[in-house]
Scaffold this active site. Structure first.
Site, PDB file in Angstrom:
ATOM      1  N   ASN A 160      54.489  49.086  46.552  1.00 13.93           N
ATOM      2  CA  ASN A 160      53.970  46.995  46.269  1.00 13.93           C
ATOM      3  C   ASN A 160      53.412  47.038  45.714  1.00 13.93           C
ATOM      4  O   ASN A 160      53.904  46.183  44.142  1.00 13.93           O
ATOM      5  CB  ASN A 160      54.908  46.799  46.829  1.00 13.93           C
ATOM      6  CG  ASN A 160      54.026  46.290  48.202  1.00 13.93           C
ATOM      7  OD1 ASN A 160      52.939  46.995  48.622  1.00 13.93           O
ATOM      8  ND2 ASN A 160      53.744  45.092  48.664  1.00 13.93           N
ATOM      9  N   GLU A 259      48.478  45.238  58.132  1.00 12.96           N
ATOM     10  CA  GLU A 259      49.204  44.686  57.701  1.00 12.96           C
ATOM     11  C   GLU A 259      50.820  44.887  57.314  1.00 12.96           C
ATOM     12  O   GLU A 259      50.949  46.053  56.228  1.00 12.96           O
ATOM     13  CB  GLU A 259      48.432  44.600  55.460  1.00 12.96           C
ATOM     14  CG  GLU A 259      47.240  43.945  57.026  1.00 12.96           C
ATOM     15  CD  GLU A 259      45.615  43.531  55.438  1.00 12.96           C
ATOM     16  OE1 GLU A 259      46.093  44.262  54.001  1.00 12.96           O
ATOM     17  OE2 GLU A 259      45.545  42.188  55.626  1.00 12.96           O
ATOM     18  N   CYS A 293      55.348  41.603  50.526  1.00 13.34           N
ATOM     19  CA  CYS A 293      55.262  41.746  52.030  1.00 13.34           C
ATOM     20  C   CYS A 293      55.364  39.727  51.913  1.00 13.34           C
ATOM     21  O   CYS A 293      56.020  39.655  52.977  1.00 13.34           O
ATOM     22  CB  CYS A 293      54.092  42.441  52.471  1.00 13.34           C
ATOM     23  SG  CYS A 293      53.055  41.435  51.825  1.00 13.34           S
ATOM     24  N   GLU A 472      41.811  40.468  57.736  1.00 18.31           N
ATOM     25  CA  GLU A 472      41.837  41.320  57.236  1.00 18.31           C
ATOM     26  C   GLU A 472      41.379  39.949  56.134  1.00 18.31           C
ATOM     27  O   GLU A 472      41.574  38.872  56.507  1.00 18.31           O
ATOM     28  CB  GLU A 472      41.902  42.110  55.649  1.00 18.31           C
ATOM     29  CG  GLU A 472      41.793  44.246  57.213  1.00 18.31           C
ATOM     30  CD  GLU A 472      42.085  44.725  56.288  1.00 18.31           C
ATOM     31  OE1 GLU A 472      41.199  44.692  55.203  1.00 18.31           O
ATOM     32  OE2 GLU A 472      42.581  45.325  56.842  1.00 18.31           O
TER      33      GLU A 472
HETATM   34  P1  NAD Z   1      55.743  52.038  54.578  1.00 15.04           P
HETATM   35  O1  NAD Z   1      55.675  52.210  55.896  1.00 15.04           O
HETATM   36  O2  NAD Z   1      56.963  53.117  54.266  1.00 15.04           O
HETATM   37  O3  NAD Z   1      54.788  53.203  53.715  1.00 15.04           O
HETATM   38  C1  NAD Z   1      53.162  52.860  53.520  1.00 15.04           C
HETATM   39  C2  NAD Z   1      52.892  54.187  53.258  1.00 15.04           C
HETATM   40  O4  NAD Z   1      52.583  54.343  54.270  1.00 15.04           O
HETATM   41  C3  NAD Z   1      52.546  55.489  52.912  1.00 15.04           C
HETATM   42  O5  NAD Z   1      51.476  55.932  51.912  1.00 15.04           O
HETATM   43  C4  NAD Z   1      53.642  56.370  53.622  1.00 15.04           C
HETATM   44  O6  NAD Z   1      52.947  57.907  53.005  1.00 15.04           O
HETATM   45  C5  NAD Z   1      52.374  56.401  54.487  1.00 15.04           C
HETATM   46  N1  NAD Z   1      52.557  56.372  55.905  1.00 15.04           N
HETATM   47  C6  NAD Z   1      54.620  56.533  56.731  1.00 15.04           C
HETATM   48  N2  NAD Z   1      55.052  57.461  57.847  1.00 15.04           N
HETATM   49  C7  NAD Z   1      53.531  57.335  57.850  1.00 15.04           C
HETATM   50  C8  NAD Z   1      53.083  57.863  59.244  1.00 15.04           C
HETATM   51  N3  NAD Z   1      53.852  58.718  60.110  1.00 15.04           N
HETATM   52  N4  NAD Z   1      51.596  58.712  59.451  1.00 15.04           N
HETATM   53  C9  NAD Z   1      51.080  58.178  57.966  1.00 15.04           C
HETATM   54  N5  NAD Z   1      51.052  57.629  57.111  1.00 15.04           N
HETATM   55  C10 NAD Z   1      52.169  57.333  57.268  1.00 15.04           C
HETATM   56  O7  NAD Z   1      55.425  51.756  53.542  1.00 15.04           O
HETATM   57  P2  NAD Z   1      56.323  51.020  51.708  1.00 15.04           P
HETATM   58  O8  NAD Z   1      58.161  51.382  51.886  1.00 15.04           O
HETATM   59  O9  NAD Z   1      55.162  52.108  51.033  1.00 15.04           O
HETATM   60  O10 NAD Z   1      56.305  49.547  51.892  1.00 15.04           O
HETATM   61  C11 NAD Z   1      56.773  48.802  52.402  1.00 15.04           C
HETATM   62  C12 NAD Z   1      56.194  47.252  53.120  1.00 15.04           C
HETATM   63  O11 NAD Z   1      54.923  47.654  53.379  1.00 15.04           O
HETATM   64  C13 NAD Z   1      56.892  46.487  53.527  1.00 15.04           C
HETATM   65  O12 NAD Z   1      58.170  46.594  54.671  1.00 15.04           O
HETATM   66  C14 NAD Z   1      56.047  45.226  53.198  1.00 15.04           C
HETATM   67  O13 NAD Z   1      57.074  44.271  53.623  1.00 15.04           O
HETATM   68  C15 NAD Z   1      55.392  45.577  53.594  1.00 15.04           C
HETATM   69  N6  NAD Z   1      53.743  45.607  53.463  1.00 15.04           N
HETATM   70  C16 NAD Z   1      53.088  44.351  53.981  1.00 15.04           C
HETATM   71  C17 NAD Z   1      51.775  44.166  53.704  1.00 15.04           C
HETATM   72  C18 NAD Z   1      50.564  43.063  54.017  1.00 15.04           C
HETATM   73  O14 NAD Z   1      50.133  42.352  53.483  1.00 15.04           O
HETATM   74  N7  NAD Z   1      51.488  42.448  55.427  1.00 15.04           N
HETATM   75  C19 NAD Z   1      51.794  44.478  51.824  1.00 15.04           C
HETATM   76  C20 NAD Z   1      52.062  45.100  51.001  1.00 15.04           C
HETATM   77  C21 NAD Z   1      53.544  45.648  51.355  1.00 15.04           C
HETATM   78  O1  6OD Z   2      46.865  39.698  48.975  1.00 11.92           O
HETATM   79  C1  6OD Z   2      45.659  40.007  49.211  1.00 11.92           C
HETATM   80  O2  6OD Z   2      45.031  40.374  49.236  1.00 11.92           O
HETATM   81  C2  6OD Z   2      46.997  40.649  49.876  1.00 11.92           C
HETATM   82  N1  6OD Z   2      46.986  41.235  51.032  1.00 11.92           N
HETATM   83  C3  6OD Z   2      48.793  41.231  49.206  1.00 11.92           C
HETATM   84  C4  6OD Z   2      49.718  41.278  50.242  1.00 11.92           C
HETATM   85  C5  6OD Z   2      50.878  41.421  49.471  1.00 11.92           C
HETATM   86  C6  6OD Z   2      51.874  42.307  49.917  1.00 11.92           C
HETATM   87  O3  6OD Z   2      52.849  42.983  49.131  1.00 11.92           O
END
Ligand code: NAD
Ligand code: 6OD
Length: 491
Positions: A160, A259, A293, A472
């Protein structure tokens, strides 16, 4: 999925300072029109092994002997390198994600440079605690801690905010003297690879920054997290993926920082600055097509202003320009993939089945152009759902929210906290006392009052419950990415 130019380029892995081709390839698709923009070389187990070996070797080389000041200077060089190639990073991020060029130029790429500068500054100034300790025989001992790198850090990131979130982890990891193997999302491989060129130009020694491409389970992601020679794993992505990674790393008891997802609430009190709140909530719901997120998917509005607020938010949503990411005036691009669009549209259908009133949206836009092959959905607002409905409980990760009225502060707090997630919340009120009071009751890692996604990189960032493990940001990043060795000297 359509094929783009006949000369589709190949995005390679980057291991020990060299671009390396794996045995298999997969397609990198532009979400704005479904064309294949590149082939991506997938790293198999042996390439991941090579990357981890290179990273370990680099720890013992020049990198491991650098002073903190020299490391910080290199980080500043990387920041400057990103800025010098800003147009390339913006173009690559826009093509991979479909996010509007204006957003990538304003948020993603400047933040990537800022991440390196912030951790260069921090590692140059961060102190550690020291204690003078009285010994049983009435003498003294001095306790002080020193910071050492963890070793090889595995970094796995989502699609994202690809460059922003990757550099958010790479910068502090390098600041602390680690070497890294990064596995960017299979959907957005370009900017992590472009960053390798910047690393090289900045003078980062070979093997310090390695990139392996591929998927999660049974691919580069899992090969990296289960690798016995990776000392720590930091991951941003879905909560379910976090759980899978946790199982994998359990065998070798690696430190993890997670995260994860969110189902974030916003609480709008009747005494808010109305226009400010409508603008702020519209940003919190629709930025990056709702794929942040921190986005708010649950909006609780005090009943006295509920109807007016819903009307005003509808007006904002309908005024958003959904279209080509390359147009400077576009507000909303497509979702990341056809699969993700199917998921978001399945929630749009579910909302109706669950009895929602559709205030606006709920479907897909039509352009009458190549954009109809893209993965667009309409910005959508619902009202009228039960708090227990799946659309109110589950993370959708699209440009959509549910707006519900509340009568008392206590009710709003209880509803906002009634979730298994706990990433972020926002409170909208001109009553500062109430702002503090309600913010302190939020069961989340980050609460904004009268703002949203306003970042200071020194502050703790992370979530509770399904939203993550650890914090973090600022000193919290330095503490995750280093081992502290306490030294006790009898004096
Ligand atoms: P995802 O979990 O599908 O994938 C994230 C990464 O993990 C990718 O690089 C993927 O290839 C890898 N991955 C998937 N399965 C794995 C496994 N079994 N072992 C190791 N690596 C693996 O997430 P997404 O669809 O790419 O992103 C969207 C999600 O991320 C949403 O739920 C969003 O809320 C969350 N997100 C959280 C934050 C935060 O800071 N809290 C920030 C951005 C996105
Ligand atoms: O601003 C940041 O440092 C951060 N980790 C944002 C995360 C956004 C989620 O999609």
């Amino acid at each position: 999925m359509r094929r783009g130019s006949p000369e589709v380029k190949c995005i390679l892995n980057y291991i020990d300072g060299r671009f390396v081709r794996g045995k298999r390839e997969f397609a990198d698709v532009n979400p704005a029109d479904g064309t294949v923009i590149a082939q991506v070389s997938e790293a198999d187990q042996s390439l991941v092994d090579d990357a981890v070996r290179a990273a370990r070797k680099a720890l013992r080389g020049d990198w491991g002997r650098l002073s903190v000041r020299d490391r910080a200077n290199l980080l500043r060089q990387i920041a400057a390198g990103i800025e010098a190639r800003s147009d390339c990073f913006v173009a690559a991020e826009v093509a991979d994600t479909g996010k509007p060029v204006a957003l990538a130029s304003r948020l993603d790429v400047p933040r990537a440079a800022a991440n390196f500068r912030a951790f260069a500054d921090l590692i140059s100034t961060a102190g550690l605690e020291a204690f003078q300790t009285e010994t049983p025989d009435g003498k003294n001992a001095l306790n002080y801690a020193v910071r050492k790198p963890l070793g090889v850090v595995g970094i796995i990131t989502p699609w994202n905010l690809p460059l922003l979130l990757l550099t958010w982890k790479v910068a502090p990891a390098l600041a602390c003297g680690n070497t890294v193997v990064v596995k960017p999302s299979e959907e957005t491989p370009a900017t992590a690879t472009l960053l390798a060129e910047v690393m090289h130009e900045a003078g980062i020694p070979d093997g310090v920054y390695n990139v392996v491409h591929g998927f999660g389970a049974d691919s580069a992601g899992e090969f990296l997290t289960q690798h016995p020679d990776v000392n720590a794993v930091t991951f941003t992505g879905e909560s379910q993926t976090g759980a899978a990674i946790m199982k994998t790393v359990a065998a070798s008891v690696k430190p993890v920082s997670f995260e994860l997802g969110g189902k974030n609430a916003a609480i709008v009190f009747a005494d808010c600055d109305f226009e400010d709140a409508v603008n702020g909530i519209a940003e919190a719901v629709f930025l990056n097509t709702g794929q942040v997120c921190l986005c708010a998917e649950r909006i609780y509005v005090e009943r006295a202003i509920f109807d007016g607020f819903v009307d005003a938010l509808k007006c904002k949503a309908e005024g958003l320009r959904v279209g080509s990411p390359l147009e400077k005036t576009t507000d909303l691009g497509p979702l990341i993939s056809v699969q993700h669009r199917d998921k978001v549209l399945s929630y749009y259908r579910l909302a109706r089945e669950e009895g929602a009133t559709v205030v606006t949206g709920g479907g897909t836009p039509e352009f009458g152009s190549a954009l109809d092959q893209g993965f667009y959905v309409q910005p959508t607002i619902y009202t009228g759902l039960q708090e227990s409905s799946r659309c109110v409980k589950e993370e959708i990760f699209g440009p959509v929210c549910h707006v519900a009225p509340f009568d008392t502060e206590e009710e709003a707090v209880n509803k906002a906290n009634d979730t298994k997630y706990g990433l972020a919340a926002s409170i909208w009120t001109t009553n500062l006392k109430r702002g503090h009071r309600v913010a302190q009751q939020m069961n989340v890692g980050i609460t904004w009052v009268n703002c949203w996604f306003l970042r200071d990189l020194r502050t703790p960032f992370g979530g509770v419950g399904l939203s993550g493990i650890g914090r973090e940001g600022g000193i919290h990043s330095l503490n995750f990415y280093s081992e502290l060795n306490n030294i006790c000297i009898r004096v």
